[in-house]
Design an enzyme around this catalytic site. Sequence first.
Site, short mmCIF file in Angstrom:
data_model
loop_
_atom_site.label_atom_id
_atom_site.label_comp_id
_atom_site.label_asym_id
_atom_site.label_seq_id
_atom_site.Cartn_x
_atom_site.Cartn_y
_atom_site.Cartn_z
N SER A 182 1.84 -4.46 -9.82
CA SER A 182 0.63 -3.98 -9.16
C SER A 182 0.27 -2.59 -9.66
O SER A 182 1.09 -1.88 -10.23
CB SER A 182 0.88 -3.94 -7.64
N GLY A 183 -0.97 -2.20 -9.39
CA GLY A 183 -1.39 -0.82 -9.63
C GLY A 183 -1.58 -0.05 -8.35
O GLY A 183 -2.19 1.01 -8.35
N ASP A 184 -1.01 -0.58 -7.25
CA ASP A 184 -1.21 0.07 -5.96
C ASP A 184 0.04 -0.16 -5.10
O ASP A 184 1.14 -0.09 -5.60
CB ASP A 184 -2.48 -0.46 -5.29
N ASP A 185 -0.15 -0.42 -3.81
CA ASP A 185 0.99 -0.55 -2.90
C ASP A 185 1.68 -1.90 -3.11
O ASP A 185 1.04 -2.95 -3.08
CB ASP A 185 0.55 -0.44 -1.45
N ASN A 207 2.04 2.28 -6.61
CA ASN A 207 2.25 3.43 -5.73
C ASN A 207 3.55 3.41 -4.96
O ASN A 207 3.94 4.42 -4.38
CB ASN A 207 1.09 3.54 -4.73
#
Length: 401
Positions: A182-185, A207
């Site tokens: 992912s590029g987030d949570d 993240n």
Amino acid sequence: MTWNLVSSRVDLHGYLNVSPHTSRPNADLFTPPRPQFKPDIAYWLDPANTYRVIFIQSQASWFVLTGRDFTVDAHGAGGVAGNGQAWWSFFANRTRADGDGRPVALTLANVTRGTVRDFRVEGQPFWCNAVADSREVVYDGMYCNATNEDPLWAGQNIVPNTDGINTYRSDKISLLRFDITSGDDCLAIKGNSTNIFAKDITCRGGNGIAIGSLGQYAGLPDIVDNLVMEDLKLIRLDPQVQPNMVSGVYLKTWTGSVHGSPPTGGGGGGGFVSNVVAKGVSVDRVTVPIHLYQTNGGGSGDTPSSLQFSNLTFSDWTGSSLRNTIVDVECSPAVPCPNIRFHNVNIAPPNGTAASFKCVNVASEFGLPGTSLERPAGLAGGYKLTGGCMQRAMLLGRPEN
């Protein structure tokens, strides 16, 4: 697409959708004969073509499961093909905002006693999963992969908001055997998530694991209580593929001031987070391993958040950090954090630096190197932390100026 399942079992042996330019996978009763989630961005951004079953931030959903007493088993070979690359490249130089219509791939809403097993989501445009207004749900085996392959954007994170799962207004949720790129949570535990258990979670880029954000909706308290997470792996990827690997676990709230309105603005919400355990955690060159802050979406003159964190435990952490600040816990001066505990936190800072630990408005902390409680001279009542977690320490009863 929505399935209302009652006392049912579904065995899924293929993807629910395919790209218009690829052959159809082996079909069975549950594989539609035509693409269901084609990469037609304008079509899906039209609210008439998705479901709005998640209250928070007015998110849209593609495939929705509702009902009770069901199992969906994809056998590690079935799920959703999200055609995410078309979305990521399209939005790479456009404005993104919560509630803008980018769809959640798989949503469980108003579910009681449901199980999703060995499910795959390839190329989620937005969140991979969400569970909302549900109870006694088990995810046992979940694979989500948001990996940019567009060379034009190599070395940049063009896959934000591709969270592995968001939990909201749900109780007794088990998250087992997750593998999230992912590029987030990797996981996002949002408001009114109680009795959550997560085990054997692998996070590749992004993240990290989030508790929050919380406090976005004034007048609607957010509660996170009894969250246990164990056997967590945070892995940094090739920076040309995904440059971010920000935290191991991080916790965040909006401030006590209101700036605009949801889904993009907000703040001013109360509530609490308590009884959180994160143990058996391995971090690979994360930026800040353990981070708590209560200034999301705010400014320096804002009213402090009234949402309190307490009874947080971080045990058996290993790995490496890109910065020497291993712990950065900055609580609201309106509701300082009591009973923050650390046990066997052994994370290597960069070569040639000493590990540091930062605490702001922490009422009581245990387990960091050299930490003790000290009564400041001339203060009747009140202590401050010294030793391991001493920067901008909190005076019980009122914060230091």
